[in-house]
Design an enzyme around this catalytic site. Structure first.
Site, PDB file in Angstrom:
ATOM      1  N   THR A  31     -13.363 -17.409  -9.494  1.00  0.00           N
ATOM      2  CA  THR A  31     -12.785 -17.776 -10.801  1.00  0.00           C
ATOM      3  C   THR A  31     -13.844 -18.538 -11.591  1.00  0.00           C
ATOM      4  O   THR A  31     -14.299 -19.597 -11.159  1.00  0.00           O
ATOM      5  CB  THR A  31     -11.537 -18.650 -10.587  1.00  0.00           C
ATOM      6  OG1 THR A  31     -10.603 -17.888  -9.818  1.00  0.00           O
ATOM      7  CG2 THR A  31     -10.899 -19.048 -11.916  1.00  0.00           C
TER       8      THR A  31
ATOM      9  N   PHE B 105      -6.055 -12.616  -7.328  1.00  0.00           N
ATOM     10  CA  PHE B 105      -4.843 -13.383  -7.649  1.00  0.00           C
ATOM     11  C   PHE B 105      -4.102 -13.847  -6.395  1.00  0.00           C
ATOM     12  O   PHE B 105      -2.920 -14.147  -6.455  1.00  0.00           O
ATOM     13  CB  PHE B 105      -3.913 -12.534  -8.519  1.00  0.00           C
ATOM     14  CG  PHE B 105      -4.585 -12.002  -9.755  1.00  0.00           C
ATOM     15  CD1 PHE B 105      -4.815 -12.835 -10.843  1.00  0.00           C
ATOM     16  CD2 PHE B 105      -5.027 -10.688  -9.824  1.00  0.00           C
ATOM     17  CE1 PHE B 105      -5.451 -12.356 -11.983  1.00  0.00           C
ATOM     18  CE2 PHE B 105      -5.665 -10.197 -10.963  1.00  0.00           C
ATOM     19  CZ  PHE B 105      -5.878 -11.031 -12.044  1.00  0.00           C
TER      20      PHE B 105
ATOM     21  N   PHE C 280       8.873 -19.497  -9.904  1.00  0.00           N
ATOM     22  CA  PHE C 280       8.015 -20.582 -10.406  1.00  0.00           C
ATOM     23  C   PHE C 280       8.762 -21.549 -11.319  1.00  0.00           C
ATOM     24  O   PHE C 280       8.181 -22.178 -12.182  1.00  0.00           O
ATOM     25  CB  PHE C 280       6.744 -20.024 -11.083  1.00  0.00           C
ATOM     26  CG  PHE C 280       5.593 -20.004 -10.125  1.00  0.00           C
ATOM     27  CD1 PHE C 280       5.611 -19.135  -9.048  1.00  0.00           C
ATOM     28  CD2 PHE C 280       4.524 -20.885 -10.250  1.00  0.00           C
ATOM     29  CE1 PHE C 280       4.586 -19.133  -8.109  1.00  0.00           C
ATOM     30  CE2 PHE C 280       3.495 -20.892  -9.322  1.00  0.00           C
ATOM     31  CZ  PHE C 280       3.526 -20.009  -8.252  1.00  0.00           C
TER      32      PHE C 280
ATOM     33  N   ALA D   3      11.640 -27.068  -9.682  1.00  0.00           N
ATOM     34  CA  ALA D   3      11.242 -28.410 -10.115  1.00  0.00           C
ATOM     35  C   ALA D   3      11.045 -29.302  -8.898  1.00  0.00           C
ATOM     36  O   ALA D   3      11.634 -29.080  -7.853  1.00  0.00           O
ATOM     37  CB  ALA D   3      12.332 -28.991 -11.014  1.00  0.00           C
ATOM     38  N   GLY D   4      10.192 -30.266  -9.028  1.00  0.00           N
ATOM     39  CA  GLY D   4       9.935 -31.197  -7.931  1.00  0.00           C
ATOM     40  C   GLY D   4       8.647 -31.940  -8.170  1.00  0.00           C
ATOM     41  O   GLY D   4       8.367 -32.366  -9.304  1.00  0.00           O
TER      42      GLY D   4
ATOM     43  N   CYS E  90      -6.540 -24.432  -6.821  1.00  0.00           N
ATOM     44  CA  CYS E  90      -6.659 -23.514  -7.967  1.00  0.00           C
ATOM     45  C   CYS E  90      -6.051 -24.061  -9.257  1.00  0.00           C
ATOM     46  O   CYS E  90      -6.779 -24.346 -10.201  1.00  0.00           O
ATOM     47  CB  CYS E  90      -6.031 -22.167  -7.634  1.00  0.00           C
ATOM     48  SG  CYS E  90      -6.963 -21.281  -6.396  1.00  0.00           S
TER      49      CYS E  90
ATOM     50  N   ARG F 266      -6.113 -29.923  -0.590  1.00  0.00           N
ATOM     51  CA  ARG F 266      -6.808 -30.218  -1.850  1.00  0.00           C
ATOM     52  C   ARG F 266      -5.769 -30.557  -2.930  1.00  0.00           C
ATOM     53  O   ARG F 266      -4.819 -29.837  -3.135  1.00  0.00           O
ATOM     54  CB  ARG F 266      -7.656 -29.018  -2.292  1.00  0.00           C
ATOM     55  CG  ARG F 266      -8.933 -28.879  -1.463  1.00  0.00           C
ATOM     56  CD  ARG F 266      -9.696 -27.637  -1.851  1.00  0.00           C
ATOM     57  NE  ARG F 266      -8.976 -26.423  -1.497  1.00  0.00           N
ATOM     58  CZ  ARG F 266      -9.334 -25.200  -1.874  1.00  0.00           C
ATOM     59  NH1 ARG F 266     -10.404 -25.029  -2.629  1.00  0.00           N
ATOM     60  NH2 ARG F 266      -8.629 -24.150  -1.498  1.00  0.00           N
TER      61      ARG F 266
END
Ligand code: UDX
Length: 435
Positions: A121, A147, A251, A254-255, A262, A332
């Site tokens: 990327t 992807f 997607f 919520a949280g 990425c 990460r």
């Protein structure tokens, strides 16, 4: 086809193993000897379901090899560049040093029939510049973004939902695309959509896709803030708006928000690159997306402290999950570890557990206490924080869990438990975005 994969980190190791499983002859090259040894023994240095088997099968068949010697790529026709582009220290921009070095290391081995395929990327404009670097060899450059999602990397690589090739104008670009079609023949036979673009569009497809995903998550997390302010339930809100297929439910969980190697770095690099191009206004909203995401971590700490009557001092807090998401050992920019560290700095005695990520977490943040066994981690807890939604934590039984803890306080940072069940078992149940 004979192909090489330069850079055998997450992306490269999976790509190399997947291409070998599709019948190609693959050389995976990485400068890190320890990584090469680990991959050669079928023990990838990261957790990814299904990868170990593919590594062993490919090597047994003789179609997959790993090396630290760049000379070994000489007989390959296509060279996939899969090295990392981390965030530059102290800046928002991506560091493309490894991509530049990888392409330069290929120069002695490139001929007019070679194709260099960039998968990393990168900031828009990189492919065009690197095409200039290799132009003297007669080789072609294609930008072919990847992807894959961690935890589903093998499946996403072998059965991608789309293929994007950024190619040069004219016949050379078409020929390079034909070469890549041969490598991806099995995917094209499954009618995987393939879009051929110029370099800049292909690079932007990747950054735009990740920006959209980040935006979707922060959108629902912004709604969670409103739910908290008004007493509404963000999980029901997401279900209801998600039924509109223009919006979609995926997607919209919520949280605690997004982390990993990425999404956070890609939206920041995008803002930096847009600024260089004089188009920063177009993506200023990503700053807000980043802020909403970061606010969730602080809010989580506030809710937990509040549930403990205003102070962490002397309290034992058990954090369930260290990985940035389930089915991964990647820590990460892990939201879970960010919360764990914040609580520790506020005087909490924090114990972190995770099915896969304790090794990486304890290397990154040795100051926290880590326990492998869930029941042991829960023992004596004054509050339990579910921060990464591994299956074993979603399946916890409130009555059995109650036997281990000192105080029945649970904060569900991923909205995956059933509040009624926990409350009925006598727990104080708190969550992000639900009453
Ligand atoms: C992402 C993209 O999905 C992938 O296409 C790209 O190639 C690399 O970046 P990945 O980082 O593996 O993949 O994880 P992803 O599954 O996208 O999750 C990213 C983060 O968002 C995780 O921290 C996850 O917990 C969080 N998330 C995801 C939410 O908070 N809510 C959701 O609804 C979905």
């Amino acid at each position: 086809m004979k192909v090489s994969v330069i850079g055998c980190g997450y992306l490269g190791a999976v790509h190399a193993a997947a291409l070998a499983s599709l019948g190609h002859e693959v050389i995976g090259m990485d400068l890190d000897e320890a990584k090469v040894d680990a991959l050669a023994s079928g023990n990838p240095p990261f957790y990814e379901p299904g990868l170990s088997e593919l590594l062993l099968k490919g090597q047994d068949r003789g179609s997959l090899e790993f090396t630290t010697e760049v000379t070994r790529v000489a007989s390959s026709i296509l060279h996939f560049v899969c090295v990392g582009t981390p965030q530059k220290p102290g800046e928002l921009a991506a560091d493309v040093t490894y991509v530049n070095e990888a392409v330069e290391s290929l120069l002695p081995y490139l001929t007019s029939t070679s194709v260099v395929v960039g998968k990393s990327t990168v900031p828009v404009g990189t492919a065009e510049r690197l095409a200039g670097v290799i132009s003297g060899t007669g080789a072609s450059m294609v930008w072919n973004p990847e992807f894959l999602r961690e935890g589903h990397a093998v499946e996403d690589t072998v059965h991608p939902n789309r293929l994007v090739y950024g190619v040069a104008e004219g016949e050379a670009g078409q020929e390079a695309a034909t070469r890549l079609d041969e490598v991806y023949a099995s995917m094209l036979a499954e009618d995987t959509p393939r879009i051929i673009t110029d370099y800049a569009t292909a690079e932007l497809v990747k950054t735009a896709a990740n920006s959209f995903l980040a935006t979707k998550i922060s959108f629902i997390n912004a709604m969670a803030e409103l739910c908290e302010a008004s007493g509404a339930d963000v999980t029901q809100l997401a279900d209801a708006i998600g039924l509109d297929d223009r919006i979609g439910r995926k997607f919209l969980n919520a949280g605690l928000g997004f982390g990993g190697g990425c999404l956070p770095k890609d939206i920041r690099a995008f803002m930096a690159r847009a600024g260089e191009l004089g188009a920063d206004q177009a993506v200023t909203f990503l700053k807000e997306i980043d802020s909403i995401n970061m606010r969730r971590r602080v809010r989580m700490v506030d809710i937990a402290r509040d549930a403990l009557n205003g102070s962490f001092i002397g309290k034992k807090i058990t954090v369930l999950g260290a990985a940035f998401k389930p089915n991964s050992d990647d820590v990460r920019d892990s939201p879970a570890l960010a919360v764990a560290r914040l609580i520790a700095t506020q005087g909490g005695v924090v114990t972190v557990t995770d099915p896969q990520a304790i090794g990486n977490a304890s290397t990154a943040f040795p100051e926290l206490n880590y326990v492998t066994d869930t029941t042991e981690a829960l023992t004596g807890a004054d509050a339990v924080l579910l921060l990464t939604e591994w299956h074993e934590y979603r399946d916890l039984d409130p009555h059995v869990t109650a036997e281990s803890v000192n105080g029945k306080v649970l904060v569900d940072g991923r909205n995956v438990l059933t509040p009624q069940l926990w409350r009925a078992a006598g727990w104080t149940y708190r969550a992000l975005g639900r009453p």
